[in-house]
Write a protein that holds these residues in place. Structure first.
Motif, PDB file in Angstrom:
ATOM      1  N   ILE A   2      -2.635  30.568  68.331  1.00 52.69           N
ATOM      2  CA  ILE A   2      -3.432  31.723  69.211  1.00 52.69           C
ATOM      3  C   ILE A   2      -2.852  33.186  69.107  1.00 52.69           C
ATOM      4  N   ARG A   3      -3.719  34.056  69.375  1.00 50.55           N
ATOM      5  CA  ARG A   3      -3.177  35.475  69.174  1.00 50.55           C
ATOM      6  C   ARG A   3      -1.966  36.012  69.901  1.00 50.55           C
ATOM      7  N   LYS A  35      -9.473  39.759  67.231  1.00 48.33           N
ATOM      8  CA  LYS A  35      -9.758  38.807  68.416  1.00 48.33           C
ATOM      9  C   LYS A  35      -9.743  37.526  67.796  1.00 48.33           C
ATOM     10  N   ASP A  36     -10.036  36.933  66.604  1.00 50.46           N
ATOM     11  CA  ASP A  36      -9.724  35.657  66.303  1.00 50.46           C
ATOM     12  C   ASP A  36      -9.102  35.681  64.804  1.00 50.46           C
ATOM     13  N   ALA A  37      -8.463  36.636  64.322  1.00 55.59           N
ATOM     14  CA  ALA A  37      -7.803  36.555  63.058  1.00 55.59           C
ATOM     15  C   ALA A  37      -6.506  37.645  63.001  1.00 55.59           C
ATOM     16  N   PRO A  53      -7.743  33.672  59.600  1.00 54.33           N
ATOM     17  CA  PRO A  53      -7.866  33.144  60.997  1.00 54.33           C
ATOM     18  C   PRO A  53      -6.609  32.426  61.837  1.00 54.33           C
ATOM     19  N   TYR A  54      -6.426  32.547  63.049  1.00 50.74           N
ATOM     20  CA  TYR A  54      -5.400  31.854  63.922  1.00 50.74           C
ATOM     21  C   TYR A  54      -5.598  30.466  63.712  1.00 50.74           C
ATOM     22  N   GLY A  55      -6.488  29.904  63.644  1.00 53.89           N
ATOM     23  CA  GLY A  55      -6.869  28.418  63.461  1.00 53.89           C
ATOM     24  C   GLY A  55      -6.297  27.857  62.219  1.00 53.89           C
ATOM     25  N   GLU A  81     -11.573  45.816  63.416  1.00 58.13           N
ATOM     26  CA  GLU A  81     -12.172  44.579  63.392  1.00 58.13           C
ATOM     27  C   GLU A  81     -13.711  44.920  62.517  1.00 58.13           C
TER      28      GLU A  81
END
Length: 101
Positions: A2-3, A35-37, A53-55, A81
């Motif tokens: 996660i961030r 936000k997501d990367a 991406p964080y995932g 972003e």
């Protein structure tokens, strides 16, 4: 991941998953947290800016803060972003002021 697991202006060594789903080792300089990367530059390969991406980051092996005088700078507009909405990879030169580049 996660961030909150990452920090801007740091160097990280990670295990990450590429577009084909293969696990890869990677050494990255972290420029920005979206936000997501992450916006990162590969320090051991091609030197391209990437949206990671964080995932896709499975494990952080090593983390190191970068001192202010050693930071690589990129214009803020590139790190927003909106600039990465439809982009995953970008070629951009960056420089550290004290290195004379």
């Amino acid at each position: 991941m996660i961030r909150n697991d990452f920090k801007e202006h740091s160097r990280i060594t990670v295990t990450w998953k590429d577009k084909e789903g293969k696990l890869r080792p990677g050494n990255f300089y972290v420029y920005a947290l979206l936000k997501d990367a992450l916006i990162v530059r590969a320090t051991d390969k091609d030197g391209l800016l990437r949206k990671l991406p964080y995932g896709d980051v499975l494990r952080v092996v090593k983390f190191q803060d970068v001192a202010p005088q050693d930071r690589y700078m990129i214009p803020d507009e590139i790190l927003k972003e909106a600039s990465w909405k439809d982009t995953d990879v970008m070629m951009r030169y960056s420089s550290s002021p004290h290195r004379g580049k």
